[in-house]
Enzyme design. Structure first.
Site, mmCIF file in Angstrom:
data_model
loop_
_atom_site.group_PDB
_atom_site.id
_atom_site.type_symbol
_atom_site.label_atom_id
_atom_site.label_comp_id
_atom_site.label_asym_id
_atom_site.label_seq_id
_atom_site.Cartn_x
_atom_site.Cartn_y
_atom_site.Cartn_z
ATOM 1 N N ASP A 152 34.243 40.263 47.443
ATOM 2 C CA ASP A 152 35.179 39.872 46.381
ATOM 3 C C ASP A 152 35.684 38.438 46.576
ATOM 4 O O ASP A 152 35.291 37.751 47.530
ATOM 5 C CB ASP A 152 36.342 40.888 46.354
ATOM 6 C CG ASP A 152 36.826 41.169 44.942
ATOM 7 O OD1 ASP A 152 36.606 40.342 44.040
ATOM 8 O OD2 ASP A 152 37.459 42.230 44.740
ATOM 9 N N GLU A 185 32.243 37.279 42.461
ATOM 10 C CA GLU A 185 33.153 36.141 42.266
ATOM 11 C C GLU A 185 33.417 35.909 40.777
ATOM 12 O O GLU A 185 33.827 34.825 40.379
ATOM 13 C CB GLU A 185 32.703 34.896 43.032
ATOM 14 C CG GLU A 185 31.254 34.510 42.911
ATOM 15 C CD GLU A 185 30.989 33.728 41.644
ATOM 16 O OE1 GLU A 185 30.843 34.384 40.597
ATOM 17 O OE2 GLU A 185 30.896 32.488 41.710
ATOM 18 N N TRP A 186 33.198 36.973 39.988
ATOM 19 C CA TRP A 186 33.648 37.056 38.592
ATOM 20 C C TRP A 186 33.005 36.030 37.671
ATOM 21 O O TRP A 186 33.557 35.679 36.623
ATOM 22 C CB TRP A 186 35.193 36.940 38.515
ATOM 23 C CG TRP A 186 35.911 37.635 39.615
ATOM 24 C CD1 TRP A 186 35.637 38.878 40.113
ATOM 25 C CD2 TRP A 186 37.027 37.141 40.376
ATOM 26 N NE1 TRP A 186 36.508 39.183 41.133
ATOM 27 C CE2 TRP A 186 37.371 38.132 41.311
ATOM 28 C CE3 TRP A 186 37.761 35.945 40.345
ATOM 29 C CZ2 TRP A 186 38.422 37.984 42.224
ATOM 30 C CZ3 TRP A 186 38.799 35.798 41.243
ATOM 31 C CH2 TRP A 186 39.126 36.805 42.168
ATOM 32 N N GLY A 187 31.845 35.506 38.074
ATOM 33 C CA GLY A 187 31.143 34.558 37.212
ATOM 34 C C GLY A 187 31.592 33.128 37.363
ATOM 35 O O GLY A 187 31.127 32.250 36.629
ATOM 36 N N ASP A 207 36.782 41.564 35.645
ATOM 37 C CA ASP A 207 36.726 43.012 35.836
ATOM 38 C C ASP A 207 36.596 43.764 34.515
ATOM 39 O O ASP A 207 37.231 43.423 33.515
ATOM 40 C CB ASP A 207 37.992 43.505 36.547
ATOM 41 C CG ASP A 207 37.940 43.235 38.043
ATOM 42 O OD1 ASP A 207 36.991 42.575 38.509
ATOM 43 O OD2 ASP A 207 38.864 43.693 38.741
#
Ligand SMILES: *[C@@H]1O[C@H](CO)[C@@H](O)[C@H](O)[C@H]1NC(C)=O
Ligand SMILES: *[C@H]1O[C@H](CO)[C@@H](O)[C@H](O)[C@H]1NC(C)=O
Length: 388
Positions: A152, A185-187, A207
């Protein structure tokens, strides 16, 4: 140099090296399938939930259709490292330790996944992150028998992910164990452009939530990176919400169908110990799963759209094509997939199989496939050419 080229030729010949996507750890040739604790349980996890889920993967038959990873998300560890600087399982909830849990999961023929963070603390801030401790933590995970790491992006001090994520990739490679590396890493910084060299999957979005708008927006954001996915490295629009109760069964069927078509990781996010037969029917649809796990490994894409009526499609092995007719509108509509949009020449005749009805259409088709689709529902097919 001659020695090197001979060696490379040998490796290519015996199949130990291929030039497909992905960190060269040899895993993730098809998208990973399994379960993760976060979407349903968030921080409220303990070892009995993990064991019970492993048991449920077996008893429901889901392990037989390909689900193998049992992945523990955030909140499994103590707040502090031990005197040697090692991560420690939280005594109050994981008293047997992660190694014992891995042994249990392995005894069922399944694999264990764990979670850490490329920052000073994990997102929950209840345990340390791995930034600056990558080699030590990767060795700890390997010594426990961990098979998958979700990594994460919280509390990262503002350092770019391109600086932080390769370090863990190298540490995992040096750990002595094959560990699927799932970047989360959420893009940020368009990871599809640089992560295929270091990871087996990378999140392309923030998310997911158990809501229709979340599903449609994540599918669209992920779609732009389709050409970067392939065997060994996959775009990840986040884990499944099927069975968590926030959407209708038709919406969950659409969610699952699209995730399968776009070669997303199929990580179940509900409580499998009490999943309904309808939920298990969606998650266990082997025909839909076969699209996700097809060896060609090409991500399906949105190929046409008229308002809220969309056609998504992608090629499969043996010249077959997978098609999803997806109605995002508020009422039932007719949707047409045209051959020119889905990669078939106009004179190709196909047999179509409906993957939710589990039946072949009675007539063969040429030029298009048209069907009525309910609101927020989809129809999913495999088209097999019979002539062209
Ligand atoms: C689909 O194909 C059928 C049969 O070839 C044809 O009659 C029909 O007009 C086509 N529909 C569309 C929308 O292209
Ligand atoms: C999609 O399905 C919904 C719900 O059944 C329906 O109301 C709507 O009309 C459909 N879309 C179109 C464009 O017909």
């Amino acid at each position: 140099m001659e020695v090197m080229s001979v060696l490379l030729t040998v490796l290519l010949t015996i199949g130990l090296w291929d030039q497909t996507n992905g960190v060269s750890n040899g895993i993730g040739k098809t998208p990973p399938m399994g379960w993760n604790s976060w979407n349903h349980f968030a921080c409220s996890i303990d070892e009995s939930i993990i064991r019970g889920t492993a048991d449920a993967l077996i008893s429901t038959g889901l392990s037989k259709v390909g689900y193998e990873y049992v992945n523990i998300d955030d909140c499994w560890g103590e707040q502090n490292r031990d005197a040697q600087g090692n991560l420690v399982a939280r005594a109050s909830t994981f008293s047997s330790g992660i190694k014992a849990l891995a042994d249990y999961v392995h005894s069922k023929g399944l694999k264990l996944g764990i979670y850490s963070d490329a920052g000073s603390y994990t997102c929950s801030k209840t345990m340390p992150g791995s930034l600056g401790h990558e080699e030590q933590d990767a060795k700890t995970f390997a010594s426990w028998g961990v098979d998958y790491l979700k990594y994460d992006n919280c509390n990262n001090g503002g350092t770019q992910p391109q600086k932080r994520y390769p370090t863990m990739s190298t540490a995992l490679s040096n750990s002595g164990r094959s560990i699927f590396y799932s970047m989360c890493e959420w893009g940020d910084q368009n990871p599809a452009k640089w992560a295929p060299a270091i990871a087996n999957s990378w999140r392309t979005t923030g998310d997911i939530e158990d809501k229709w708008d979340s599903i449609t927006s994540r599918a669209d954001q992920n779609d732009q990176w389709a050409s970067y996915a392939g065997p060994g490295g996959w775009n990840d629009p986040d884990m499944l919400e099927v069975g968590n109760g926030g959407m209708t069964m038709e919406e969950y069927r659409s969610h699952f169908s699209i995730w399968a078509l776009i070669k997303a990781p199929l990580l179940i996010g509900c409580d499998l110990r009490s999943a309904s037969s309808e939920t298990l029917g969606i998650l266990g649809n082997q025909e839909v799963i076969s699209v996700n796990q097809d060896p060609l490994g090409v991500q399906g894409k949105k190929v046409s759209k008229q308002g809220d009526l969309e056609v998504w499609a992608g090629p499969l092995s043996n010249k077959r094509v997978a098609v999803v007719l997806w109605n995002r509108s508020g009422s039932t509509s007719s949707i047409t997939a045209k051959w020119k949009d889905i990669g078939l020449s106009s004179n190709t005749v196909v047999q179509a199989r409906d993957l939710w009805a589990h039946s072949k259409l009675s007539t063969s088709l040429q030029g298009n496939l048209t069907s009525s689709v309910d609101s927020h529902a989809c129809k999913m097919y495999i088209l097999t050419p019979t002539s062209s």
